[in-house]
Structure formats: C-alpha cells, structure tokens
Write an enzyme that holds these catalytic residues in place. Structure first.
Site, short mmCIF file in Angstrom:
data_model
loop_
_atom_site.label_atom_id
_atom_site.label_comp_id
_atom_site.label_asym_id
_atom_site.label_seq_id
_atom_site.Cartn_x
_atom_site.Cartn_y
_atom_site.Cartn_z
N ALA A 385 -7.29 2.39 10.74
CA ALA A 385 -8.26 3.11 11.44
C ALA A 385 -9.88 1.71 10.95
O ALA A 385 -10.00 1.92 10.05
CB ALA A 385 -8.52 4.49 10.90
N SER A 386 -10.71 2.10 11.91
CA SER A 386 -11.96 2.35 11.84
C SER A 386 -11.84 0.61 11.46
O SER A 386 -11.49 -0.89 11.87
CB SER A 386 -12.60 2.94 11.24
OG SER A 386 -14.28 3.06 11.62
N GLY A 387 -12.97 0.95 10.09
CA GLY A 387 -12.71 -0.81 9.04
C GLY A 387 -11.33 -1.46 9.26
O GLY A 387 -11.15 -3.17 9.15
N GLY A 407 -6.75 3.15 14.80
CA GLY A 407 -7.40 2.80 16.25
C GLY A 407 -8.55 3.16 15.74
O GLY A 407 -9.60 2.22 14.27
#
Length: 531
Positions: A385-387, A407
């Site tokens: 997720a994110s990075g 996501g």
C-alpha cells in the site's frame, strides 16, 4: 621433579586442553555447516510447523539455527517445502502443526494455495492444533483432515478492527499535530488529529471487514460442506470447544499428537507395530530442490522488498526491529538483474505498507528501467500500500491474493508541535533563523500561512505530478480515473482487481509463472529462481 619442570608440564597441559577445545569448536562448526542431504525413508511423513510471523524471505543460517537456536524460517522456505514434498516420491504425507501465527490474510491464502497444490499429488495433509484463532483455522481448512487437542478450543469469533485515537491524549500533553493529507481516505494521520474515527475511515474498514468476513465464511462453508448461514451461526457461538467443533463438523476429530500419527500410519498402510517414519522441517530443507528435478532451467530473479520503504540500505531485522526496504539495496538488485543477460525476467515481491516518497520513487524508476529490457512482475504479500503500491505500479503485471491489502494512493505529512508540552514541563526552546523558510519544521510553532502553502504545495506536487500519473501510466488508465479510485483508499485484493489496480490472483508462484510466460519460456521448461 624440579619446580621449572612442573611449571612446563602445567603449561603444556593447558595448551593441550585449549587445542582440544578449539578442535571441538571447529568440529561443531563443521557439523553445523555441513549440508549433506539427509536420509529420507520411503513412505515418510514430512512434519512442518506453522507459527510466528514468517517473513517473506530470511537467509537460512544453519550455524545459528543448530548452535544458537536461531529461527530462520520464512514463508518462501515453507512454500518450498511443500513443492519439494510434492515431487519427492519418498514423502507420502505432510503433518502440519499449526500454532499461533502473526501472518496476515494474504500469506494465509498463499499457504492455502500451497496446500492445495500439494494435495493435487494425491498425498494428504493433516493439520493438528492445540487451539486456533481465525487465521490458523482458515489455513487448516485447506487440509485433508483437521485435528484439535481434546482440551482445545476454536476461537473463530469473527473479525474485529480497532482504531486508536490519540488526539485527546496529545491535547492533555500540550502536543498539537499539524498534518496535511491528500485523499479523503488517507486516514493514517487521523490517529493523531482526531478524537474519534472519521466517517471515511469507518467506511473503508467496514468494506474491508465485509470482504474478509465473507471470504472467511464462504471458505469454511465450502471446505466443511456447510451453508454460509450455518457457519455464521457457529461463529456467533464461538469460542467452540474441540468436542463441540467435532459435533458441528468444523474439525474431523479431537486427538492428541500421537493419535494423529497413529491415524497417519493407518492411512499410509503401516503395520500396527511399525514406527511412523518422519522427517522434520529442519532436516528436510537440506534436500535441495535440484535433487528432485526442481528449480532448474532459465533464470528468473526474485527481489524481496519487505518492510517500510526508506533511503539507504535494507535491514533484515532482528530482536529490536523488523525488516526495512532500503532504496539503495533494492535499486542495486533490480539493476543487477536487469543487466544480467542470464536473467530472463524479474519478480519483485512487495510486502510493504509504504514509506518515504523519495525512496519509493527511486525504486519505481529502477523497476521502470528494468521493464524496458525484460519482463517485471510484482507479487504482493500481505500488504502493498501507499509507497508499496507506488513501486509496483509500473510493472508489466501485478499479482496479489484476494486478501492482500493494497492501494492507499495518497500522501500525508506533517509535524508535532510541542510548544504546549515544553511549557508544561518548564522547558524553553528558541530559534535563530536565516532564510525565509528556515523555520518550516520548528517543533514549537505550527506552520505559518506561507509555510503551510509551501508545504502543502510540495505534497500536492508529488501526488498530482508523480504518484497519480505514474500509476495511470503503469495501469494504462487516465489520471482522472486513477484519482477517483485513489484518494488514499485502501482496497482488498478482490476490490483492487475489480478496479484494475492488480491483474491476477495468486502468490509468488503465480507471479513466477506469469514472468515465465512473458519471457517466452516454453511451458514445458523449468525455471531457476535466483534470489
């Protein structure tokens, strides 16, 4: 005998004793490092243990494991055992001892996949547990038979998510959280900025729990031949004793460990007087995949990115910290694999909640550069997720389990303002500045209007000029669509696939298969994984 002669004999004795100790130590090292293949009798049972955190990858350390009891087990090590046992004609069954685990739902699904693949050989897997919570039982349902100790219980009580809000505590301490977030659902900083769960956070958590709970119920219903309604009723009546679980059909029998072995003897055609032939995980891992005709052929590189993302070198973790993803380490591994003419494809295994934008972008660039020369496939673990999604987005294909968390395409940053806390404890902190924005990160003052505009502009630039366009480019979608499903929202693998954020369901093995296809390696040819 003279005194000097006695002293000489004494010194010689000490030296001989020291030499003996050194020789014994060298012998222990030799035994620890000797990796001779163990003797595996025909009709053996491989005994595997599932417990603890099981990182994606850990360097096997025979010396530390044998002399100091170091735990070097990993998910990839466990999955390799299943693959070897499937191909090994001497192994007739697996006995899976399941203890309390710290794995996520994604890894649980990956283990279930490995069990299902092993069972295709016609060999059984028996699961034994003293007791179990949701995830342990979920894994066990993939096995041929499930046994729980007579005194045991099933704590399949359903799923719960808790959100800790610290704003009230920070207010009492005089700490002001000055944060900025982009994305309605980028709720990570809310644990500091709010006193209760936000509607956006509640919406996402409910959606994830609905997805996971539905999968949990339907999996039990399918494997134990029950209706989803019956399973929900059983969950609502949990904890369930072993005897009641047997009556309800959730397990096959209550049994102690020796009684399970007795049943395996009967299943495998042993005579009553015969002793069950077993081989442990520690011994069986010395059986190389190559000796069984596995892990041979064209080379596919597997690069592991496990943990929070930052700059510098990766850290394999230890007693005082977990694994981290260092951009320098991952970039070098990707570049080396890209430039190695003997490597046909690359699989990047991502198990990361994200991290810094700087480290993430360096890894993204290395993935994108490698993709220009050879296929790159991402395999997502428990979370990407994110990075973790940022570094995955440009790959040729993305593979994740239905229960992977992914996501979180968004950004947040900020600082704690400690002025009230310093006043409370009687401390004074003053700044002498040169430069208009030199005090941007002063810990005693909130952002000024000008500083806030500068800071928010920096975050917006990363989100709108880097994160969104790079995801859109990698997923071959327009930026507006990606922005509509981004907003910092976390998705399950199932939800992500519906929205085009991933391509296929599966684990690391599935990712390797896809990489093999993209590299145009014939289906009947094997591949060798290079870590």
């Amino acid at each position: 005998m003279s005194r000097s002669r006695k002293i000489a004999i004494f010194i010689v004795g000490i030296l001989l004793a020291l030499m003996l100790v050194v020789a014994l130590f060298i012998g222990l090292i030799f035994v620890a490092f000797r990796e001779d293949a163990p003797s595996v009798a025909d009709n053996s049972v491989l005994v595997l243990k599932l417990e603890g955190s099981l990182p994606d990858f850990a360097v096997e350390d025979p010396f530390g494991a044998r002399l100091f009891g170091r735990d070097d087990r990993s998910l990839t090590g466990l999955l390799t055992q299943f693959k070897k046992a499937k191909a090994d004609k001497r192994v007739s069954a697996i006995l899976l001892d399941i203890g309390l685990s710290q794995i996520g739902w994604g890894k649980a699904d990956e283990i279930r996949d490995a069990i299902a693949d092993f069972r295709q050989s016609g060999k059984p897997v028996y699961a034994h547990m003293e007791y179990a919570t949701n995830k342990e039982y979920y894994v066990a349902t993939a096995c041929d038979r499930i046994y729980v100790a007579p005194i045991g219980d099933l704590f399949i009580v359903g799923l719960a998510a808790d959100v800790m809000s610290l704003r009230g505590s920070l207010d009492k301490l005089g700490v002001y959280p000055d944060f900025y977030q982009i994305g309605k659902y980028k709720t990570a900083p809310e644990q500091y900025t709010r006193k209760e769960m936000s509607p956006a956070s509640r919406e996402v958590i409910n959606a994830i729990l609905d997805d996971f709970y539905g999968r949990f119920v339907n999996t039990i219903a399918t494997t134990r031949q029950k209706s989803p309604e019956d399973v929900r009723a059983l969950i609502d009546s949990a904890p369930i004793s072993a005897n009641d679980a047997k009556q309800a059909g959730l397990i096959d029998a209550t049994a102690y460990r020796d009684e399970v072995e007795a049943e395996l003897k009967t299943r495998l055609g042993y005579k009553e007087a015969d002793k069950l032939k077993k081989i442990s995980h520690g011994d069986y891992r010395r059986v190389t995949p190559e000796s069984l005709g596995l892990n041979q052929g064209e080379r596919i590189a597997v690069v592991f990115a496990s943990g929070p993302i930052g700059s510098g070198s990766s850290d394999e973790g230890g007693p005082f910290g977990g694994q981290t993803v260092g951009a320098d380490t991952i970039v070098k591994a990707l570049n080396d694999a890209r430039d190695d003419k003997n490597i046909r494809a690359i699989v990047l295994r991502v198990d990361s909640p994200g991290g810094t934008s700087y480290g993430s972008d360096l890894i993204w660039h290395a993935v994108d550069a490698a993709k220009q020369k050879k296929p790159v496939v991402v395999s997502m673990g428990d979370v990407a997720a994110s990075g973790g999604y940022y570094i995955s987005a440009t790959a040729n294909k993305i593979v994740a389990e239905p229960t992977t968390i992914t996501g979180s395409i968004g950004v947040f940053a900020g600082k704690p303002v400690l002025k009230g806390f310093y006043d409370w404890i009687g401390a004074n902190n003053e700044y002498v500045l040169r430069g208009k924005n030199a005090g941007l990160f002063r810990e005693t003052e909130p952002f000024t209007a000008e500083e806030r505009a500068k800071f928010e502009g920096m975050l917006k630039s990363f989100y709108y000029d880097a994160f969104l366009p790079k995801v859109a480019q990698g997923r071959k979608r327009d930026v507006e669509y990606i922005d509509s499903i981004a907003q910092g929202r976390v998705w399950t693998g199932t939800q992500a696939k519906e929205r085009g954020l991933i391509d296929e369901f599966g684990g690391l093995d599935k990712a390797v298969e896809i990489a093999k296809e993209l590299a145009n390696i014939p289906a009947d040819k094997g591949v060798r994984r290079v870590v």
